[in-house]
Write an enzyme that holds these catalytic residues in place. Structure first.
Site, PDB file in Angstrom:
ATOM      1  N   ASP A   1       0.818  -1.214   0.000  1.00 45.03           N
ATOM      2  CA  ASP A   1       0.000   0.000   0.000  1.00 45.03           C
ATOM      3  C   ASP A   1       0.854   1.267   0.000  1.00 45.03           C
ATOM      4  O   ASP A   1       2.040   1.249   0.358  1.00 45.03           O
ATOM      5  CB  ASP A   1      -0.905   0.031   1.230  1.00 45.03           C
TER       6      ASP A   1
ATOM      7  N   HIS B   1       3.487  -2.635   2.997  1.00 46.69           N
ATOM      8  CA  HIS B   1       3.524  -1.238   2.564  1.00 46.69           C
ATOM      9  C   HIS B   1       4.800  -0.923   1.800  1.00 46.69           C
ATOM     10  O   HIS B   1       5.832  -1.565   2.006  1.00 46.69           O
ATOM     11  CB  HIS B   1       3.389  -0.304   3.776  1.00 46.69           C
TER      12      HIS B   1
END
Length: 357
Positions: free
Chosen positions: A46, A190
């Protein structure tokens, strides 16, 4: 350790013996191919792209034979278009993670819509393809948000395993979390932490040891499945494409346009275009390319045989393609109509073509 070495030497001796006996019938390519017998998992990252980490992330994934789904923030996409093209060139799948990473469920409906549609349009303007997957920031969702996702042709994707990299997890802890993945699962990571970057080679080895492979996320159910060898989208021109200007026009103000594409403008409530299509089966997907001709969201209903089957929403003046999947309808000759059905005069739409798949 001794057991592992023994197993390794047993395998080598077995292959050597087979070479002498002539019983080894698999090719070298097959022998070296990944064993995906335990299934597929989805690696997701992300909050990218970002100049400090994305190139290193892509390099690590490629060096370890992994593909991943990258849930990008619209504002980061806008600021780093070359990195988005790098993601695409590396064979990664690109998803929508909102424009600015807000708490979506605390926004108004129009704010939710803006966060999603701006990101859709920006990613499509760079890659040529609108995302099919949306991950809500913080995993926060509700019925209103889900409705807006559906309007934009998006499947909501959460996760089965949280790496906790955002919470200060060490590389070893991230690797351990990935070790919990099983067929169909999705892991949350992430695109900004060195601990995550350093975990990738070990994650790759762990998956290989368990006969798992990195896959794509299915837009139909949000689960990891085998890669399709491309970008995860339906191949273009696979179905029947009908240009809007070739359809029969109806309504008070319907007219041809030449910008932003050769198509048709639907200006007033119940302005429409229609044509007749023969169907041998009763389920198809319908993709409409279009745009709004003003700052308001454009709404175009799909009617088949006089029944409304769904609605396409276009959130801005940049052309985009949105899809209604697995639409059930009658067989034989069916009238297909695209119609603006709003009473406030602000839903003006431009439409380019409809593709039936």
């Amino acid at each position: 350790m001794f057991i592992a070495k023994a197993g390794k030497w047993t395998a080598i001796m077995s292959i050597t013996l087979s070479l002498f006996t002539g019983s080894l019938v698999i090719s070298s390519n097959q022998a070296l191919a990944a064993d995906c017998s335990s299934g597929y998992v989805a690696l997701t990252f992300d909050d990218g792209p970002n100049p400090s980490n994305t190139k290193s992330l892509l390099s690590a994934l490629k060096q370890n034979g992994l593909r991943a789904t990258l849930f990008n923030l619209g504002q980061n996409v806008q600021n780093n278009p070359s990195l988005v093209r790098d993601q695409q060139a590396a064979g990664m799948w690109i998803g929508n993670h909102s424009w600015s990473h807000p708490h979506m469920t605390q926004l108004s409906t129009s704010q939710m819509s803006s966060e999603i549609t701006r990101t859709q349009q920006t990613i499509q303007s760079i890659t040529g393809t609108a995302p099919k997957l949306f991950r809500p920031p913080y995993g926060e969702t509700n019925a209103t948000l889900k409705s807006i996702e559906t309007q934009n042709g998006l499947t909501e994707v959460l996760w089965n395993v949280d790496s906790q990299d955002w919470n200060g997890a060490s590389t070893a802890q991230i690797v351990a979390a990935a070790g919990k993945l099983k067929n169909g699962d999705v892991i949350l990571m992430h695109d900004q932490y060195q601990t995550t970057l350093q975990a990738i080679p070990q994650i790759a080895q762990n998956l290989k040891n368990r006969n798992l492979c990195s896959g794509m996320i299915s837009p139909s159910n949000g689960q990891a499945v085998a890669p399709d060898g491309g970008n995860g989208e339906t191949p273009p021109n696979k179905g029947t494409k009908v240009e809007a200007e070739n359809m029969t026009k109806g309504g008070q103000y319907t007219s041809n346009i030449s910008s932003p594409f050769n198509g048709v403008a639907l200006y007033s409530n119940n302005d429409s275009v229609k044509f007749t299509q023969n169907f041998t089966s009763g389920t198809h997907s319908f993709s409409l390319r279009g745009a709004s001709n003003n700052s308001n969201m454009a709404k175009v209903d799909l009617k088949i045989g006089g029944q409304t089957k769904g609605t396409f929403y276009f959130g801005g003046s940049s052309p985009a393609v949105y899809t209604l999947n697995n639409v059930s309808h009658g067989t034989g000759n069916q009238e297909i109509e695209l119609v603006v059905t709003a009473d406030d005069g602000t839903w003006d739409a431009y439409i380019d073509y409809l593709e039936i798949i």
